[in-house]
Design a protein around this motif. Sequence first.
Motif, mmCIF file in Angstrom:
data_model
loop_
_atom_site.group_PDB
_atom_site.id
_atom_site.type_symbol
_atom_site.label_atom_id
_atom_site.label_comp_id
_atom_site.label_asym_id
_atom_site.label_seq_id
_atom_site.Cartn_x
_atom_site.Cartn_y
_atom_site.Cartn_z
ATOM 1 N N UNK A 1 0.747 -1.151 -0.139
ATOM 2 C CA UNK A 1 0.052 -0.014 0.073
ATOM 3 C C UNK A 1 0.871 1.256 0.115
ATOM 4 N N UNK A 2 0.412 2.420 -0.846
ATOM 5 C CA UNK A 2 1.032 3.575 -0.709
ATOM 6 C C UNK A 2 -0.231 4.619 -0.407
ATOM 7 N N UNK B 1 3.853 -7.448 4.130
ATOM 8 C CA UNK B 1 3.715 -6.440 3.026
ATOM 9 C C UNK B 1 4.211 -4.918 3.747
ATOM 10 N N UNK B 2 4.316 -4.213 2.996
ATOM 11 C CA UNK B 2 4.782 -2.817 3.150
ATOM 12 C C UNK B 2 3.697 -1.730 3.047
ATOM 13 N N UNK B 3 3.543 -0.836 3.791
ATOM 14 C CA UNK B 3 2.815 0.104 3.761
ATOM 15 C C UNK B 3 3.571 1.599 3.540
ATOM 16 N N UNK B 4 3.564 2.297 2.752
ATOM 17 C CA UNK B 4 4.061 3.623 2.676
ATOM 18 C C UNK B 4 2.885 4.649 2.793
ATOM 19 N N UNK B 5 3.133 5.536 3.914
ATOM 20 C CA UNK B 5 2.223 6.585 4.336
ATOM 21 C C UNK B 5 1.553 5.983 5.707
ATOM 22 N N UNK B 6 0.552 6.670 6.152
ATOM 23 C CA UNK B 6 -0.466 7.933 5.522
ATOM 24 C C UNK B 6 0.601 8.922 5.104
#
Length: 512
Positions: free
Chosen positions: A141-142, A165-170
């Motif tokens: 997710x971005x 998994x990777x989250x970029x943000x919020x």
Amino acid sequence: MVIKYKAFENLYQDSVSLMQLSSQLNKIDGIQEASVVMGTEANLSRMADAGFGSDIIAKPNDLVIAVKGHEDACNEAIEHAQDALTAKPDEGDNGQQFSQPLTSFSLGLEQHPEANLALISVPGEYAAAEAMKALNLGLNVMMFSDNVSLDSERKIKELALKKDLMVMGPDCGTAIINGVPLGFANVVRRGAIGVVAASGTGLQEATCRIHQLGEGVSQAMGTGGHDLHQEIGGISMFQGLYALADDPDTHVIVLISKPPSTEIAEHILAVASQINKPVVVNFLGATNTDAQLNNVHFADTLVHSAEVAVAILRNENIPSLNCQSNAQKELGNITQSLNTTQRYIRGVFAGGTFCYEAQIIAGQYGLQVYSNTPMQGNKLLDDVWTSEQHTIIDLGDDAFTQGRPHPMIDPTLRNQRILQDAQDPETAVVLFDVVLGYGASEHPLSDLLTVINQVRNDQSLTPVFIAHVCGTDSDPQSRDLIRQSLVNAGVLIADSNADAAHLAALLVSQLG
């Protein structure tokens, strides 16, 4: 003056598209102000506060256009917006069009099962739920969306960890993944340097400098500005660090953020020292940069981060920081053109990290600064719309962007503030940034050159204009052409944001 609005039922557009459309409408002759937003309760409240009235009726999934100005201009703006929103997509898109409108991540995966990244740009109150849906479908997710609570961010990132998994943000405004710029990003060559940054313009400055020095970027990942808060613990920063450590195409890693808490900073440095690759660390303004750690190299400014990484990649001597010497060379006889009443820096920034870095550098010269986003030791402006003494402001902050396009998309507010500050007889230096790249204004100097010429022609006391242009010559807007246009207008151009800030601070510190 009249106020008109139109709501388009169940018509979603991402926030960058909405800001770009707002910018177009604001340029129509006779329009005083235009706002294009999704019809959430928070957005409708902001529109009412901005003077568009409280009688706008819309649901959260509706797109709302509101305009103020002459009646004919308002009618033209509404018609232009409707044409833009209902136009059919360009079919010459190399076959990348979806076969039907997408209403869910599941439908998108049915049509493109190879996809592994979801870009989320919905209003903040809905973003967390959409991120959870994407993660549960196996998508990284971005999150371009902001205004997501720390509690929600932590839950999202903990779920991502469980699913590898990777989250970029919020509030991740910039990334470059597999060579594809996302959000506000620049066109840079592929290469062997990977970047993980908690700031969008910080990531842009570093990747652009890497490109300018002749090297390239493997991956550039944004974490969002809150990732290194104590409540989150740097989850995305660690994931990005581990991902680049495992990436065979990445030979040097760069980490950029504002100073995290001591505990988180020590953890990041400990992990970085165990990675079998050199890691360049820039915790902006941090003072504990003399630690001797295996494989870890400290940088002092955003641009210095890139310069150190390039030197390591080329097996060259690590360059020392030379911003002050660069500023001294540029200073020359500038101060002789100023009156004794001119004494203050007025910094006007579209990039929040550039604003922060400029405050740090001003402090190195003993200057206390007012700001709408003051760093520790500086002062909060009583009125963000009016500068006092040394003032360095972030025009991308919520106070300025509610109901308006971001200044990187529409520089109108920046131009107005530069004119206002330049007309103050106590202003010695107007310091500003120009940020290029995808998402940014196609014409970033629109009206700015007119403002500068107006100041020079109408005033006996003219401040010194100092600017930095963040971008590359591969961007949609040519960096060299932008820089030359500013030089022709009498603006002093620095090679980096740090150089520009040093020059401004050195100049006013010598005025006495």
